[in-house]
Design a protein around this motif. Structure first.
Motif, PDB file in Angstrom:
ATOM      1  N   LYS A 172      48.540  19.824   4.396  1.00 56.94           N
ATOM      2  CA  LYS A 172      49.874  19.799   3.789  1.00 56.94           C
ATOM      3  C   LYS A 172      50.233  21.129   3.135  1.00 56.94           C
ATOM      4  O   LYS A 172      51.363  21.587   3.242  1.00 56.94           O
ATOM      5  CB  LYS A 172      49.961  18.675   2.757  1.00 56.94           C
ATOM      6  N   GLU A 173      49.264  21.741   2.439  1.00 62.08           N
ATOM      7  CA  GLU A 173      49.527  22.988   1.709  1.00 62.08           C
ATOM      8  C   GLU A 173      49.629  24.201   2.624  1.00 62.08           C
ATOM      9  O   GLU A 173      50.427  25.095   2.380  1.00 62.08           O
ATOM     10  CB  GLU A 173      48.418  23.246   0.684  1.00 62.08           C
ATOM     11  N   HIS A 174      48.778  24.248   3.659  1.00 62.48           N
ATOM     12  CA  HIS A 174      48.649  25.480   4.436  1.00 62.48           C
ATOM     13  C   HIS A 174      48.985  25.334   5.915  1.00 62.48           C
ATOM     14  O   HIS A 174      48.934  26.320   6.654  1.00 62.48           O
ATOM     15  CB  HIS A 174      47.245  26.050   4.279  1.00 62.48           C
TER      16      HIS A 174
ATOM     17  N   ALA B 142      41.098  22.028   9.199  1.00 62.90           N
ATOM     18  CA  ALA B 142      40.990  21.768   7.765  1.00 62.90           C
ATOM     19  C   ALA B 142      39.699  21.021   7.463  1.00 62.90           C
ATOM     20  O   ALA B 142      39.001  21.335   6.492  1.00 62.90           O
ATOM     21  CB  ALA B 142      42.200  20.972   7.285  1.00 62.90           C
TER      22      ALA B 142
ATOM     23  N   ARG C 235      47.253  23.887 -10.043  1.00 64.82           N
ATOM     24  CA  ARG C 235      47.628  24.161  -8.644  1.00 64.82           C
ATOM     25  C   ARG C 235      48.056  25.576  -8.504  1.00 64.82           C
ATOM     26  O   ARG C 235      48.601  26.199  -9.273  1.00 64.82           O
ATOM     27  CB  ARG C 235      48.753  23.244  -8.214  1.00 64.82           C
TER      28      ARG C 235
ATOM     29  N   ASP D 118      43.244  16.683   4.206  1.00 54.25           N
ATOM     30  CA  ASP D 118      44.675  16.351   4.263  1.00 54.25           C
ATOM     31  C   ASP D 118      45.488  17.240   3.322  1.00 54.25           C
ATOM     32  O   ASP D 118      46.590  17.680   3.660  1.00 54.25           O
ATOM     33  CB  ASP D 118      44.897  14.882   3.918  1.00 54.25           C
ATOM     34  N   ALA D 119      44.945  17.502   2.139  1.00 54.59           N
ATOM     35  CA  ALA D 119      45.648  18.372   1.185  1.00 54.59           C
ATOM     36  C   ALA D 119      45.783  19.787   1.746  1.00 54.59           C
ATOM     37  O   ALA D 119      46.827  20.432   1.589  1.00 54.59           O
ATOM     38  CB  ALA D 119      44.903  18.399  -0.144  1.00 54.59           C
ATOM     39  N   ILE D 120      44.751  20.267   2.427  1.00 57.22           N
ATOM     40  CA  ILE D 120      44.796  21.605   3.034  1.00 57.22           C
ATOM     41  C   ILE D 120      45.830  21.631   4.158  1.00 57.22           C
ATOM     42  O   ILE D 120      46.582  22.592   4.298  1.00 57.22           O
ATOM     43  CB  ILE D 120      43.401  22.032   3.531  1.00 57.22           C
TER      44      ILE D 120
END
Length: 97
Positions: free
Chosen positions: A12-14, A21, A97, A8-10
């Motif tokens: 959102k970030e990318h 992801a 980060r 999920d973080a990937i």
């Protein structure tokens, strides 16, 4: 944090799709697992090192009965955080980060 949280973080970030992801996270973990299985250390800059350590056989004691028993030799996975990770944890900031 779980694999899904990492994926999920990937996302959102990318902006990758959730499936891509998740595959990326799985592939990274598979590569780490394979390297550790071969006896290699896994070093991640600014994070730490995963190391397989060999423990020798030793005499132990049952804490309830106090009877001695042999604790067999074995391999254990250990993690040593990097100095920068240790500093971030002590400062309460978490990973960079």
């Amino acid at each position: 944090m779980t694999r899904d949280d990492l994926a999920d973080a990937i996302v959102k970030e990318h902006g990758l799709s959730r499936i891509r992801a998740r595959r990326l996270v799985d592939q990274i973990l598979e590569q780490m697992n394979a390297a550790l299985g071969r006896g290699e250390d896994v070093k991640i800059a600014n994070f730490g090192v995963f190391v397989i350590r060999e423990k020798v056989a030793r005499m132990g004691r049952n804490p309830k009965t106090l009877e001695p028993h042999l604790v067999s030799a074995r391999k254990v996975l250990t993690f040593r955080p990097s100095d920068s990770m240790r500093d971030r944890i002590e400062a309460g900031r978490g990973p960079a980060r």
